[in-house]
Design an enzyme around this catalytic site. Structure first.
Site, PDB file in Angstrom:
ATOM      1  N   ASP A   1      -8.422 -35.536 -11.151  1.00  0.00           N
ATOM      2  CA  ASP A   1      -8.580 -35.505 -12.600  1.00  0.00           C
ATOM      3  C   ASP A   1      -9.515 -36.634 -13.027  1.00  0.00           C
ATOM      4  O   ASP A   1      -9.574 -37.694 -12.417  1.00  0.00           O
ATOM      5  CB  ASP A   1      -7.240 -35.555 -13.336  1.00  0.00           C
ATOM      6  CG  ASP A   1      -6.434 -36.809 -13.098  1.00  0.00           C
ATOM      7  OD1 ASP A   1      -6.672 -37.488 -12.093  1.00  0.00           O
ATOM      8  OD2 ASP A   1      -5.557 -37.108 -13.921  1.00  0.00           O
TER       9      ASP A   1
ATOM     10  N   ASP B   1       1.767 -43.480 -14.774  1.00  0.00           N
ATOM     11  CA  ASP B   1       0.628 -43.784 -15.633  1.00  0.00           C
ATOM     12  C   ASP B   1       1.136 -44.190 -17.011  1.00  0.00           C
ATOM     13  O   ASP B   1       2.019 -43.534 -17.565  1.00  0.00           O
ATOM     14  CB  ASP B   1      -0.300 -42.572 -15.755  1.00  0.00           C
ATOM     15  CG  ASP B   1      -1.755 -42.977 -15.945  1.00  0.00           C
ATOM     16  OD1 ASP B   1      -1.996 -43.890 -16.757  1.00  0.00           O
ATOM     17  OD2 ASP B   1      -2.635 -42.405 -15.295  1.00  0.00           O
TER      18      ASP B   1
ATOM     19  N   CYS C   1      -6.928 -44.920 -21.417  1.00  0.00           N
ATOM     20  CA  CYS C   1      -7.384 -45.224 -20.065  1.00  0.00           C
ATOM     21  C   CYS C   1      -8.526 -46.233 -20.045  1.00  0.00           C
ATOM     22  O   CYS C   1      -8.936 -46.668 -18.968  1.00  0.00           O
ATOM     23  CB  CYS C   1      -7.808 -43.937 -19.355  1.00  0.00           C
ATOM     24  SG  CYS C   1      -6.399 -42.917 -18.841  1.00  0.00           S
TER      25      CYS C   1
ATOM     26  N   SER D   1      -6.886 -43.741  -2.287  1.00  0.00           N
ATOM     27  CA  SER D   1      -7.571 -43.679  -3.590  1.00  0.00           C
ATOM     28  C   SER D   1      -7.432 -42.304  -4.220  1.00  0.00           C
ATOM     29  O   SER D   1      -8.353 -41.811  -4.871  1.00  0.00           O
ATOM     30  CB  SER D   1      -9.059 -44.047  -3.435  1.00  0.00           C
ATOM     31  OG  SER D   1      -9.203 -45.358  -2.958  1.00  0.00           O
ATOM     32  N   ASP D   2      -6.284 -41.682  -4.028  1.00  0.00           N
ATOM     33  CA  ASP D   2      -6.070 -40.352  -4.583  1.00  0.00           C
ATOM     34  C   ASP D   2      -5.268 -40.452  -5.881  1.00  0.00           C
ATOM     35  O   ASP D   2      -4.922 -41.551  -6.335  1.00  0.00           O
ATOM     36  CB  ASP D   2      -5.357 -39.451  -3.574  1.00  0.00           C
ATOM     37  CG  ASP D   2      -5.874 -38.026  -3.608  1.00  0.00           C
ATOM     38  OD1 ASP D   2      -6.084 -37.508  -4.725  1.00  0.00           O
ATOM     39  OD2 ASP D   2      -6.085 -37.435  -2.526  1.00  0.00           O
TER      40      ASP D   2
ATOM     41  N   GLY E   1      14.514 -43.671 -17.936  1.00  0.00           N
ATOM     42  CA  GLY E   1      13.331 -44.520 -18.015  1.00  0.00           C
ATOM     43  C   GLY E   1      13.687 -45.980 -18.155  1.00  0.00           C
ATOM     44  O   GLY E   1      14.823 -46.409 -17.907  1.00  0.00           O
ATOM     45  N   HIS E   2      12.715 -46.770 -18.587  1.00  0.00           N
ATOM     46  CA  HIS E   2      12.897 -48.212 -18.738  1.00  0.00           C
ATOM     47  C   HIS E   2      12.024 -48.695 -19.879  1.00  0.00           C
ATOM     48  O   HIS E   2      10.879 -48.267 -20.029  1.00  0.00           O
ATOM     49  CB  HIS E   2      12.522 -48.944 -17.447  1.00  0.00           C
ATOM     50  CG  HIS E   2      12.832 -50.407 -17.480  1.00  0.00           C
ATOM     51  ND1 HIS E   2      14.116 -50.896 -17.509  1.00  0.00           N
ATOM     52  CD2 HIS E   2      12.010 -51.490 -17.516  1.00  0.00           C
ATOM     53  CE1 HIS E   2      14.086 -52.221 -17.537  1.00  0.00           C
ATOM     54  NE2 HIS E   2      12.819 -52.606 -17.552  1.00  0.00           N
TER      55      HIS E   2
ATOM     56  N   LYS F   1      -7.689 -49.369 -18.188  1.00  0.00           N
ATOM     57  CA  LYS F   1      -7.501 -49.301 -16.738  1.00  0.00           C
ATOM     58  C   LYS F   1      -8.313 -50.365 -16.018  1.00  0.00           C
ATOM     59  O   LYS F   1      -9.471 -50.633 -16.367  1.00  0.00           O
ATOM     60  CB  LYS F   1      -7.933 -47.910 -16.256  1.00  0.00           C
ATOM     61  CG  LYS F   1      -7.450 -47.529 -14.870  1.00  0.00           C
ATOM     62  CD  LYS F   1      -7.708 -46.055 -14.620  1.00  0.00           C
ATOM     63  CE  LYS F   1      -7.188 -45.608 -13.271  1.00  0.00           C
ATOM     64  NZ  LYS F   1      -7.364 -44.153 -13.067  1.00  0.00           N
TER      65      LYS F   1
END
Length: 344
Positions: free
Chosen positions: A223, A65, A15, A46-47, A135-136, A18
Site C-alpha cells: 500500500d 499503525d 502519515c 520492509s514489508d 486497546g490501550h 512517519k
C-alpha cells in the site's frame, strides 16, 4: 464539538508524521532477527505487515499503525486512522479479523470528542468485517489514534512487496496528492470540494482492491502511504531485484494538489521521501511538480499491484468497478544495474 480543531494540536498530520524510510532503516540496523521457520515475513523484510504461519492453511497477518490528527472532526479522524491501519492487511492479500485501539489524548479533550473518534474507528473496522476487542490509551498533549490489526491469509496466497517479475504490469488504486492537500488545508487553502474528495479517498477501504486482485496472478503488492509512491515502489523494485518503468501521464494526480505542488506548498515528508529514494530514480523529463507529487506521503493511500501481463486486462476491468481510481501506471523489467525506477 464544533470548536475543536484537532489538527491544531499536532505538529504534523497523518502519515506525514512517519519516520523517513532511510532513518528507519538505520534505526533497525544491527537488531538481530531470531529465526523461526513459521515466520514468513518479519520486520527485516520492509514489508507492510508481519506474517506467521499457524497451519498449512492459515497464517496470521499482524500490523500496527497510528498517527496524529489529519482532520479536525474527531469522527472523521477515527475513520481515516482505522482505514489506514487496516490497509496493511489488505496489501498482504489478507482479511482483517481483530483489532485493538491505540489512543493518546489530551486531558482537556472533551469526552464527546473522544467518543466520536473511537466511534469512527469502530465503524470502519466493522465495515471491514472485523471486530475491535479492546486497546490501550494514554494521556498526551498531542492526540494520536490507530489500530493494531490481526488478519488471516492462506500461506500460499500471501502477497509480499518483493515478488514482482519481469513483464508484470503495475496498477495503482487511488489518486495521489493527499499529503500536499493536508499541508495546504492547515492554512485554509483547500476548496471544500477537494476537502470532501480527500476525506472520501482516505476513508475508502482497500478491501475492494484486495477482493479483486486475489483472483489473479499478482506477484507483489504494497500500500502507498507515508513513503509515497516512489518510496514504496523502490522497496518493491529492490526487494524483487527488478526495475520499474512508470508512465507518469497515467497516474491520477489530484488537480488542486498539483496546483499547490507547482506553488511549492509541500509537506516535510515529501523532502524526506525524496532524500531516501531520489538516487535510485531516473526522473527523465518529468516536471518537478509531478515528481514532488510522486514523493508526497499519502495517508490511507491505495495499493500498488504487480500482476502477470496475461491477467492485466481482466484485473483492470475488475478494478474499475472496485476502487476509487484504477490506474495502469507501468511495467516491471529485469534490473540492469544503476537506477531502479524510470519515470517517463
Amino acid at each position: 464539538m464544533e470548536d475543536i480543531k484537532l489538527t491544531k494540536l499536532a505538529k504534523c498530520a497523518g502519515c506525514g508524521a512517519k519516520v523517513g524510510a532511510g532513518v528507519l532503516a538505520k534505526l533497525l540496523d544491527g537488531i538481530r532477527v531470531h529465526h523461526d521457520p513459521k515466520l514468513l515475513v518479519g520486520f527485516d523484510k520492509s514489508d507492510d505487515a508481519s506474517v506467521y504461519q499457524v497451519t498449512e492453511e492459515l497464517a496470521l497477518v499482524q500490523t500496527v499503525d497510528f498517527f496524529p490528527p489529519i482532520d479536525d472532526d474527531p469522527y472523521t479522524f477515527g475513520q481515516i486512522a482505522a482505514t489506514n491501519a487496516l490497509s496493511d492487511v489488505y496489501a498482504m492479500g489478507g482479511e482483517p479479523k481483530l483489532a485493538l485501539n491505540i489512543m493518546a489524548v489530551p486531558d482537556s479533550l472533551p469526552k464527546e470528542a473522544v467518543h466520536a473518534l473511537l466511534r469512527g474507528g469502530y465503524d470502519k473496522v466493522y465495515e471491514a468485517g472485523a471486530i475491535i476487542t479492546g486497546g490501550h490509551s494514554i494521556l498526551d498533549d498531542e492526540p494520536k489514534y490507530g489500530l493494531a490489526v490481526t488478519g488471516f491469509v492462506h500461506p500460499k496466497k500471501l502477497l509480499k512487496n518483493c515478488g514482482a517479475e519481469a513483464g508484470d504490469v503495475l496498477f495503482l488504486t487511488k489518486p495521489l496528492g493527499i499529503g500536499i492537500l493536508t499541508t495546504a488545508a492547515r492554512v485554509d487553502l483547500v476548496s471544500e470540494e477537494t476537502k470532501a474528495l480527500a476525506k472520501k479517498l482516505m476513508t475508502t477501504l482497500n478491501k475492494g482492491a484486495r477482493d479483486a486482485m486475489v483472483h489473479y496472478r499478482v506477484h507483489a503488492c504494497t500500500d502507498v502511504t507515508g513513503f509515497a509512491l516512489l518510496g514504496h515502489a523502490l522497496e518493491m523494485a529492490q526487494g524483487s531485484g527488478m526495475e520499474l518503468e512508470i508512465d507518469t501521464a497515467q497516474i491520477d494526480l489530484i488537480e488542486e494538489a498539483r496546483g499547490f505542488a507547482e506553488m511549492g506548498i509541500l509537506p516535510a515528508g515529501m523532502y524526506r521521501n525524496r532524500a531516501f529514494a531520489e538516487a535510485a530514480v531516473d526522473a527523465g523529463e518529468v516536471p518537478l511538480a509531478v515528481q514532488d507529487m510522486l514523493y508526497d506521503p499519502q495517508t490511507s493511500g491505495g495499493l500498488l499491484i504487480a500482476v502477470h501481463p496475461d491477467d492485466a486486462d481482466a484485473l483492470y476491468a475488475d478494478l474499475k468497478t472496485a476502487v476509487p481510481s484504477a490506474q495502469r501506471i507501468g511495467t516491471v523489467r529485469p534490473y540492469r544495474g544503476g537506477k531502479y525506477i524510470f519515470l517517463r
